[in-house]
Design a protein around this motif. Structure first.
Motif, PDB file in Angstrom:
ATOM      1  N   GLN A 350       0.764  -1.271   0.074  1.00 49.17           N
ATOM      2  CA  GLN A 350      -0.047   0.082   0.158  1.00 49.17           C
ATOM      3  C   GLN A 350       0.818   1.177  -0.016  1.00 49.17           C
ATOM      4  OE1 GLN A 350      -3.282  -0.234   3.077  1.00 49.17           O
ATOM      5  NE2 GLN A 350      -3.417  -2.445   2.886  1.00 49.17           N
ATOM      6  N   GLN A 351       2.100   1.415   0.926  1.00 52.27           N
ATOM      7  CA  GLN A 351       2.730   2.557   0.842  1.00 52.27           C
ATOM      8  C   GLN A 351       3.520   2.628  -0.576  1.00 52.27           C
ATOM      9  OE1 GLN A 351       5.246   1.580   4.113  1.00 52.27           O
ATOM     10  NE2 GLN A 351       3.887   1.642   5.609  1.00 52.27           N
ATOM     11  N   ALA A 352       4.016   1.571  -1.098  1.00 54.17           N
ATOM     12  CA  ALA A 352       4.682   1.860  -2.421  1.00 54.17           C
ATOM     13  C   ALA A 352       3.881   2.076  -3.388  1.00 54.17           C
ATOM     14  CB  ALA A 352       5.313   0.410  -2.608  1.00 54.17           C
ATOM     15  N   LEU A 353       2.430   1.601  -3.666  1.00 47.76           N
ATOM     16  CA  LEU A 353       1.697   1.928  -4.449  1.00 47.76           C
ATOM     17  C   LEU A 353       1.246   3.472  -4.184  1.00 47.76           C
ATOM     18  CD1 LEU A 353      -0.289   1.135  -6.887  1.00 47.76           C
ATOM     19  CD2 LEU A 353      -2.104   0.323  -5.254  1.00 47.76           C
ATOM     20  N   LEU A 354       0.866   3.818  -3.382  1.00 49.47           N
ATOM     21  CA  LEU A 354       0.308   5.091  -2.971  1.00 49.47           C
ATOM     22  C   LEU A 354       1.430   6.162  -3.314  1.00 49.47           C
ATOM     23  CD1 LEU A 354      -1.542   7.148  -1.366  1.00 49.47           C
ATOM     24  CD2 LEU A 354      -0.463   6.870   0.573  1.00 49.47           C
ATOM     25  N   ALA A 355       2.766   5.981  -3.153  1.00 48.85           N
ATOM     26  CA  ALA A 355       3.814   6.645  -3.390  1.00 48.85           C
ATOM     27  C   ALA A 355       3.803   6.725  -5.102  1.00 48.85           C
ATOM     28  CB  ALA A 355       5.299   6.240  -2.965  1.00 48.85           C
ATOM     29  N   ILE A 356       3.453   5.653  -5.936  1.00 50.52           N
ATOM     30  CA  ILE A 356       3.579   5.632  -7.272  1.00 50.52           C
ATOM     31  C   ILE A 356       2.498   6.602  -7.882  1.00 50.52           C
ATOM     32  CG2 ILE A 356       3.194   4.332  -9.202  1.00 50.52           C
ATOM     33  CD1 ILE A 356       4.773   1.992  -7.839  1.00 50.52           C
ATOM     34  N   LEU A 357       1.315   6.003  -7.176  1.00 48.67           N
ATOM     35  CA  LEU A 357       0.070   6.958  -7.581  1.00 48.67           C
ATOM     36  C   LEU A 357       0.027   8.520  -7.426  1.00 48.67           C
ATOM     37  CD1 LEU A 357      -2.623   4.465  -6.602  1.00 48.67           C
ATOM     38  CD2 LEU A 357      -1.557   4.781  -8.728  1.00 48.67           C
ATOM     39  N   ARG A 358       0.803   8.893  -6.138  1.00 50.47           N
ATOM     40  CA  ARG A 358       0.847  10.158  -5.992  1.00 50.47           C
ATOM     41  C   ARG A 358       1.673  10.961  -7.060  1.00 50.47           C
ATOM     42  NH1 ARG A 358       1.737  10.062   0.668  1.00 50.47           N
ATOM     43  NH2 ARG A 358      -0.310  10.374   1.243  1.00 50.47           N
ATOM     44  N   GLU A 359       2.802   9.887  -7.187  1.00 48.84           N
ATOM     45  CA  GLU A 359       3.723  10.554  -8.491  1.00 48.84           C
ATOM     46  C   GLU A 359       2.740  10.711  -9.886  1.00 48.84           C
ATOM     47  OE1 GLU A 359       6.831  11.795 -10.882  1.00 48.84           O
ATOM     48  OE2 GLU A 359       6.604  11.779  -8.984  1.00 48.84           O
TER      49      GLU A 359
END
Length: 382
Positions: A350-359
């Motif tokens: 979830q943390q990694a995906l959130l960072a990608i989607l924020r980008e």
């Protein structure tokens, strides 16, 4: 099936879920899909699947939402859904909004997966040439602005193939994880394999039964092969099924409960690419695992994995690892739990995906500003 999809999205806040489907069938000479395939120059199975998915009918509520609010970001699950994403992007553009940012999850090098599995083209009934699948894969992926991959090898592969796209690493996770360490008293299976009836699992179980099973027979091991692969052998290979009648179990509604009832997990993967979800599930459930190098290929570079999994390069080593495990006290795989918690847990994902989607959202906002600015400066004709 729709309820299963809802459960899979339960770990993220979702204001709306829409289910699209196509009622059309892919039939030679009798469907539009066949004529489109001829018009496209007889392309690969991957391209056929992308066109088929793109004919999905959208939920009216989704169409209304796109027309009134637009879309900033489209997160695409698998290459064959790119056609659907492009339709959504076109709808947003036609409603006066900027083109959405598109991020696609590759899940694997599909040209390798389709090629190694020898999946038959729907119309030729033969496997497509590798170069044709690769051409179509790169064409489809090239329509995305950024790509998400499940392993370092995949990131390196696609960076070489598509250097002008942004690339991210997102290791897979599993929803099958225990709230606490499993109870030793519940073990009713010694060695467990869970898998669907796809080509890779079928080949892997055939190898296990032919090459490994004879080396551990007579030991009284309670071995269970669970899932759709069991049904495949019952239907398509009844002699093999009958020869090992006691090992098979059909699909189970609660996979976590089956894992909890097992002492050890085997992942005898002989054909496959990408990261092994079965292996990640075993680590999540604190199970000691015997796996082949093929099963390890997608996660071999993860720190600590060499202490969490017993890797067996051939049938003799695989059987020896099983025999060695069976003679040890039953204890949770703490090293496996540590690797799972550090690299594959729901929280990590979830943390990694959130960072990608924020980008992706940041890039989409920038794109919106640039697009709107360009639209405001239009030279007069003549």
């Amino acid at each position: 099936m729709w309820e299963v999809v809802r459960e899979d999205f339960a770990f993220v806040p979702a204001s709306s879920l829409y289910f699209n489907r196509s009622n059309r069938r892919i039939r030679r000479w009798l469907s539009m899909a066949h004529w489109e395939w001829l018009w496209a120059g007889r392309d690969s199975i991957l391209a056929i699947e992308e066109r088929y998915a793109a004919r999905s009918q959208f939920d009216p509520a989704l169409l209304k939402r796109i027309s009134s609010q637009g879309v900033a970001l489209i997160h695409v699950n698998h290459a064959f859904n790119m056609g659907v994403a492009q339709k959504i992007a076109a709808l947003a553009r036609s409603a006066g909004f900027a083109r959405p940012e598109i991020i696609l999850e590759t899940h694997d090098v599909q040209s390798h997966r389709y090629g190694r599995s020898r999946l038959a083209n729907y119309f030729t009934k033969q496997a497509d040439p590798p170069a044709r699948i690769l051409r179509d894969e790169l064409r489809i992926l090239g329509q995305a602005d950024a790509l998400i991959h499940i392993s370092e090898d995949d990131v390196a592969h696609f960076r070489r193939a598509l250097p002008d796209r942004r690339h991210f690493l997102l290791r897979p996770t599993t929803r099958n994880q225990p709230p606490s360490l499993p109870d030793k008293a519940r073990s009713s299976i010694d060695f467990l394999f869970i898998g669907n009836a796809h080509h890779g699992n079928i080949a892997s179980i055939q190898w296990f039964l032919t090459s490994v099973m004879p080396r551990v027979s007579g030991r009284g091991f309670r071995i269970r092969i669970v899932g759709g692969v069991a049904g495949w052998f019952r239907q398509h290979s009844p002699s093999v099924y009958a020869a090992h009648r006691d090992i098979w179990m059909d699909e189970q509604p609660q996979v976590a409960e089956i894992y909890e009832s097992a002492r050890f997990v085997i992942v005898p993967t002989m054909l496959g690419t990408g990261a092994s979800i079965k292996l990640i599930e075993a680590l999540a459930m604190a199970k000691h695992v015997v796996a082949t190098p093929t099963a390890m290929a997608g996660i071999a570079s993860v720190p600590g994995i060499e202490d969490a999994v017993r890797v067996a390069g051939n049938a003799e080593e695989f059987a020896a690892a099983m025999l060695d495990l069976a003679g040890l006290p039953e204890e949770p795989n703490l090293a496996g739990l540590d690797v799972y918690a550090s690299h594959f847990s729901n929280a990590c994902y979830q943390q990694a995906l959130l960072a990608i989607l924020r980008e992706g959202i940041r890039a989409a906002c920038l794109l919106t500003v640039l697009w709107n600015g360009a639209a405001a400066v239009v030279p007069l004709a003549g």
